[in-house]
Scaffold this motif. Sequence first.
Motif, mmCIF file in Angstrom:
data_model
loop_
_atom_site.group_PDB
_atom_site.id
_atom_site.type_symbol
_atom_site.label_atom_id
_atom_site.label_comp_id
_atom_site.label_asym_id
_atom_site.label_seq_id
_atom_site.Cartn_x
_atom_site.Cartn_y
_atom_site.Cartn_z
ATOM 1 N N ILE B 37 0.999 -1.152 0.101
ATOM 2 C CA ILE B 37 0.107 -0.046 -0.159
ATOM 3 C C ILE B 37 0.829 1.292 -0.078
ATOM 4 C CG2 ILE B 37 -1.742 1.188 1.418
ATOM 5 C CD1 ILE B 37 -1.274 -2.291 2.276
ATOM 6 N N GLN B 39 1.432 5.546 0.261
ATOM 7 C CA GLN B 39 0.686 6.981 0.334
ATOM 8 C C GLN B 39 1.442 8.096 0.055
ATOM 9 O OE1 GLN B 39 0.188 7.415 4.618
ATOM 10 N NE2 GLN B 39 -1.721 8.802 4.449
ATOM 11 N N LYS B 43 -1.541 12.617 0.986
ATOM 12 C CA LYS B 43 -2.747 12.253 0.720
ATOM 13 C C LYS B 43 -2.982 10.903 1.324
ATOM 14 C CE LYS B 43 -2.631 14.869 -3.045
ATOM 15 N NZ LYS B 43 -3.811 16.056 -3.119
ATOM 16 N N GLY B 44 -4.236 10.179 0.856
ATOM 17 C CA GLY B 44 -4.815 8.927 1.274
ATOM 18 C C GLY B 44 -3.964 7.810 1.216
ATOM 19 N N LEU B 45 -4.422 6.755 1.623
ATOM 20 C CA LEU B 45 -3.777 5.461 1.268
ATOM 21 C C LEU B 45 -4.226 5.059 -0.138
ATOM 22 C CD1 LEU B 45 -4.583 3.773 4.883
ATOM 23 C CD2 LEU B 45 -2.191 4.814 3.955
ATOM 24 N N TRP B 47 -4.315 1.391 -2.275
ATOM 25 C CA TRP B 47 -3.566 -0.132 -2.482
ATOM 26 C C TRP B 47 -2.948 -0.338 -3.630
ATOM 27 C CZ3 TRP B 47 -5.738 -3.534 -6.260
ATOM 28 C CH2 TRP B 47 -4.988 -4.904 -5.989
ATOM 29 N N TYR B 95 4.147 1.057 1.954
ATOM 30 C CA TYR B 95 3.979 0.107 3.177
ATOM 31 C C TYR B 95 3.584 -1.247 2.746
ATOM 32 C CZ TYR B 95 2.795 4.427 5.836
ATOM 33 O OH TYR B 95 2.786 5.580 6.563
ATOM 34 N N GLY B 110 4.220 -2.434 8.164
ATOM 35 C CA GLY B 110 5.458 -1.704 8.426
ATOM 36 C C GLY B 110 5.571 -0.380 8.732
ATOM 37 N N GLN B 111 6.733 -0.029 8.805
ATOM 38 C CA GLN B 111 7.008 1.545 9.121
ATOM 39 C C GLN B 111 7.071 2.304 7.881
ATOM 40 O OE1 GLN B 111 9.423 -0.509 8.929
ATOM 41 N NE2 GLN B 111 10.832 0.755 7.671
#
Lengths: 110, 119
Positions: B37, B39, B43-45, B47, B95, B110-111
Amino acid sequence: SSELTQDPAVSVALGQTVRITCQGDSLRSYYASWYQQKPGQAPVLVIYGKNNRPSGIPDRFSGSSSGNTASLTITGAQAEDEADYYCNSRDSSGNHLGVVFGGGTKLTVL
Amino acid sequence: QVQLVESGGGLVKPGGSLRLSCAASGFTFSDYYMSWIRQAPGKGLEWVSYISSSGSTIYYADSVKGRFTISRDNAKNSLYLQMNSLRAEDTAVYYCARVNWPYISMDVWGQGTTVTVSS
């Protein structure tokens, strides 16, 4: 691809109840999952399935669904709940096994 | 503890390539679907892709199809994302996440690793 629509921003007074919604055609067939993201951090899953909370998520977080709308409810909002919240679900369009995220809702706790 | 650690991000020119890695620990990696995923800044996430536990089922977002390739090595507990023909709009934090199938919920993240596409 299909879309999930969220209100860009919502506010709630400390200790009150707030509902964050997510709308989309795919929600008629599939459950939504909900994520909390604080600035500079990775998202955290808070609700999945019909109304399931992962271990460690406070029970003030709950989920529900009706028709094409899924909702995340925070009962007794705390200051630490201020964050961005995202929903996701399967993509119910031609790409039936894809995934879609909502645009996110910024929650402010007053 | 259950952990995902991404690596491989960086600055790359438009049209270039990059390979991201995600090292998993604390759970049986081969039992789980995995996903990427991203970002974009502010902005937003979004996929990007997912891969089944065996690697036999793979899906991509339309925005990356034909340019990105997801793969996994269950013996090494690792997930990968090969990114080719990179564009400025691919600039994002990437991510990796463990997928709770069939809910399509990402229950471990994950980070993140930052990819910047710029000349």
